[in-house]
Write a protein that holds these residues in place. Structure first.
Motif, PDB file in Angstrom:
ATOM      1  N   ASP A 119      -2.107  -5.468  -2.567  1.00  0.00           N
ATOM      2  CA  ASP A 119      -1.268  -5.174  -3.604  1.00  0.00           C
ATOM      3  C   ASP A 119      -0.430  -4.037  -3.457  1.00  0.00           C
ATOM      4  O   ASP A 119       0.465  -4.152  -4.332  1.00  0.00           O
ATOM      5  CB  ASP A 119      -1.993  -5.439  -5.206  1.00  0.00           C
ATOM      6  CG  ASP A 119      -2.572  -4.378  -5.491  1.00  0.00           C
ATOM      7  OD1 ASP A 119      -2.743  -3.418  -4.713  1.00  0.00           O
ATOM      8  OD2 ASP A 119      -3.319  -4.400  -6.633  1.00  0.00           O
ATOM      9  N   TYR A 160      15.183   1.940  -6.243  1.00  0.00           N
ATOM     10  CA  TYR A 160      13.866   1.797  -6.227  1.00  0.00           C
ATOM     11  C   TYR A 160      13.111   3.276  -6.301  1.00  0.00           C
ATOM     12  O   TYR A 160      11.830   3.184  -6.013  1.00  0.00           O
ATOM     13  CB  TYR A 160      13.345   1.153  -4.723  1.00  0.00           C
ATOM     14  CG  TYR A 160      14.181  -0.166  -4.814  1.00  0.00           C
ATOM     15  CD1 TYR A 160      14.306  -1.203  -5.534  1.00  0.00           C
ATOM     16  CD2 TYR A 160      15.299  -0.319  -3.718  1.00  0.00           C
ATOM     17  CE1 TYR A 160      14.840  -2.155  -5.304  1.00  0.00           C
ATOM     18  CE2 TYR A 160      16.033  -1.546  -3.294  1.00  0.00           C
ATOM     19  CZ  TYR A 160      15.849  -2.367  -4.241  1.00  0.00           C
ATOM     20  OH  TYR A 160      16.527  -3.532  -4.032  1.00  0.00           O
ATOM     21  N   ASP A 162       3.980  -2.345  -5.716  1.00  0.00           N
ATOM     22  CA  ASP A 162       4.594  -3.609  -6.059  1.00  0.00           C
ATOM     23  C   ASP A 162       5.321  -4.059  -4.615  1.00  0.00           C
ATOM     24  O   ASP A 162       6.276  -3.572  -4.146  1.00  0.00           O
ATOM     25  CB  ASP A 162       5.857  -3.244  -6.972  1.00  0.00           C
ATOM     26  CG  ASP A 162       6.450  -4.727  -7.507  1.00  0.00           C
ATOM     27  OD1 ASP A 162       6.188  -5.812  -6.925  1.00  0.00           O
ATOM     28  OD2 ASP A 162       7.640  -4.527  -8.320  1.00  0.00           O
ATOM     29  N   LEU A 163       4.718  -5.141  -4.138  1.00  0.00           N
ATOM     30  CA  LEU A 163       5.066  -5.592  -2.884  1.00  0.00           C
ATOM     31  C   LEU A 163       6.308  -6.347  -2.826  1.00  0.00           C
ATOM     32  O   LEU A 163       6.891  -6.832  -1.675  1.00  0.00           O
ATOM     33  CB  LEU A 163       3.790  -6.599  -2.202  1.00  0.00           C
ATOM     34  CG  LEU A 163       2.449  -5.723  -1.804  1.00  0.00           C
ATOM     35  CD1 LEU A 163       1.552  -6.634  -1.388  1.00  0.00           C
ATOM     36  CD2 LEU A 163       2.779  -4.623  -0.882  1.00  0.00           C
ATOM     37  N   SER A 164       6.953  -6.747  -4.251  1.00  0.00           N
ATOM     38  CA  SER A 164       8.150  -7.282  -4.256  1.00  0.00           C
ATOM     39  C   SER A 164       9.413  -6.308  -3.693  1.00  0.00           C
ATOM     40  O   SER A 164      10.399  -6.639  -3.390  1.00  0.00           O
ATOM     41  CB  SER A 164       8.461  -7.779  -5.681  1.00  0.00           C
ATOM     42  OG  SER A 164       8.740  -6.551  -6.543  1.00  0.00           O
ATOM     43  N   LEU A 165       8.663  -5.193  -3.591  1.00  0.00           N
ATOM     44  CA  LEU A 165       9.807  -4.001  -2.996  1.00  0.00           C
ATOM     45  C   LEU A 165      10.003  -4.066  -1.658  1.00  0.00           C
ATOM     46  O   LEU A 165      10.847  -3.394  -1.001  1.00  0.00           O
ATOM     47  CB  LEU A 165       9.422  -2.592  -3.667  1.00  0.00           C
ATOM     48  CG  LEU A 165       9.408  -2.232  -5.057  1.00  0.00           C
ATOM     49  CD1 LEU A 165       8.977  -0.938  -5.466  1.00  0.00           C
ATOM     50  CD2 LEU A 165      10.743  -2.665  -5.639  1.00  0.00           C
ATOM     51  N   ASN A 175      10.380  -6.191   0.810  1.00  0.00           N
ATOM     52  CA  ASN A 175      11.779  -6.551   1.803  1.00  0.00           C
ATOM     53  C   ASN A 175      12.917  -5.976   1.502  1.00  0.00           C
ATOM     54  O   ASN A 175      13.816  -5.646   2.469  1.00  0.00           O
ATOM     55  CB  ASN A 175      11.805  -8.125   1.459  1.00  0.00           C
ATOM     56  CG  ASN A 175      10.672  -9.113   2.271  1.00  0.00           C
ATOM     57  OD1 ASN A 175      10.535  -8.615   3.314  1.00  0.00           O
ATOM     58  ND2 ASN A 175      10.437 -10.039   1.588  1.00  0.00           N
ATOM     59  N   THR A 219      11.789 -10.328   7.603  1.00  0.00           N
ATOM     60  CA  THR A 219      11.281 -10.084   6.150  1.00  0.00           C
ATOM     61  C   THR A 219       9.891 -10.463   6.100  1.00  0.00           C
ATOM     62  O   THR A 219       9.632 -11.455   6.790  1.00  0.00           O
ATOM     63  CB  THR A 219      12.150 -10.709   5.167  1.00  0.00           C
ATOM     64  OG1 THR A 219      12.241 -11.906   5.455  1.00  0.00           O
ATOM     65  CG2 THR A 219      13.658 -10.003   5.273  1.00  0.00           C
ATOM     66  N   SER A 270       6.917 -12.766   4.224  1.00  0.00           N
ATOM     67  CA  SER A 270       6.880 -13.886   3.118  1.00  0.00           C
ATOM     68  C   SER A 270       5.438 -14.023   2.772  1.00  0.00           C
ATOM     69  O   SER A 270       5.449 -14.426   1.428  1.00  0.00           O
ATOM     70  CB  SER A 270       7.411 -15.350   3.890  1.00  0.00           C
ATOM     71  OG  SER A 270       6.626 -15.549   4.718  1.00  0.00           O
ATOM     72  N   GLU A 271       4.412 -13.262   3.224  1.00  0.00           N
ATOM     73  CA  GLU A 271       3.081 -13.603   2.741  1.00  0.00           C
ATOM     74  C   GLU A 271       2.370 -12.553   3.223  1.00  0.00           C
ATOM     75  O   GLU A 271       2.421 -12.371   4.619  1.00  0.00           O
ATOM     76  CB  GLU A 271       2.712 -14.808   2.722  1.00  0.00           C
ATOM     77  CG  GLU A 271       1.375 -15.093   2.425  1.00  0.00           C
ATOM     78  CD  GLU A 271       0.818 -16.746   2.844  1.00  0.00           C
ATOM     79  OE1 GLU A 271      -0.303 -16.834   2.515  1.00  0.00           O
ATOM     80  OE2 GLU A 271       1.759 -17.529   3.224  1.00  0.00           O
TER      81      GLU A 271
END
Length: 228
Positions: free
Chosen positions: A40, A76, A120-123, A125, A208, A210-211
């Motif tokens: 995570d 960010y 926070d891995l949404s940051l 990309n 980017t 994706s997983e």
């Protein structure tokens, strides 16, 4: 979702679980358990660099690139932990001349590296896209992803391994019409080996991510129990 603890309980013939060196009234055996989880967090590092005949020009261009980075990630910045951009290097390199009678060309190379962690891995990309837009150098591999509560995961795996060893002892004791008693000694390997990726660490599309694939921590114990 809570990580899953997997316990491996093998049930071969009782004699197979008793080592040749076991003494009467004791049994020595092992236990193992694993915890599956998905990272995570990530540790990231990007480098701005520039080359020029003049060291001051190379340094200025690298600084400008770093300023553009700071401006681009300002939204960010509060979410980047252990942030540092104090790593600066200035060195020269030679370019061989195509003519034998000419001296090699010397270039000054200036670089500045920024490093930080994200929880926070949404940051991930948006930060990668910013670095790519500025032409910054970076490497992204499995070793840079981790779980923020890895200590708790290791404890879960260790608890599962101890429970597995006790279950094996109970099985052996039952086969011998005995009872598995207290632990005489125990040797612990609590999973400080590198975590094992369960699949491709990450899937990339258009530069980017994706997983990020799941991983597995495994703990093992070797224990000697009394047979009552």
């Amino acid at each position: 979702m809570f990580p899953t603890v997997h316990r491996y309980l093998l049930v071969p013939a009782a004699a197979a679980l008793l080592p040749l060196g076991a003494v009467a009234g004791e049994v020595s055996l092992s236990g193992q358990a694993s915890v599956k989880y998905t990272p995570d967090s990530a540790r990231l590092q990007f480098t701005a660099s520039a080359e020029h005949n003049l060291p001051e020009t190379a340094t200025r261009r690298a600084n400008e690139q770093m300023e553009q980075w700071r401006d681009g990630i300002s939204d960010y910045r509060d979410q980047l932990s252990a942030y540092s951009d104090a790593s600066v290097q200035l060195y020269s390199r030679s370019i061989p001349s195509q003519q034998r009678d000419q001296e090699p060309q010397k270039l000054a190379v200036a670089s500045q590296t920024v490093s930080f962690t994200i929880a926070d891995l949404s940051l991930l990309n948006p930060l990668l896209e910013q670095a790519q837009a500025l032409g910054m150098d970076y490497n992204l591999g499995p070793h840079q992803f981790f779980h923020s509560n890895e200590s708790s995961l290791r404890k879960q795996a260790l608890a599962g391994a101890i429970a597995d060893a006790r279950a094996r002892c109970d099985f052996v004791a039952n086969e011998l019409d005995r009872h598995c008693g207290e632990v005489i000694s125990i040797n612990i390997n609590d999973g400080h080996q590198p975590p094992v990726p369960m699949m491709a660490e990450m899937r990339a599309s258009s530069d980017t991510v994706s997983e990020v694939g799941p991983r597995e921590l495994t703990a093992r114990v070797s224990a000697t129990f009394e047979l009552e």
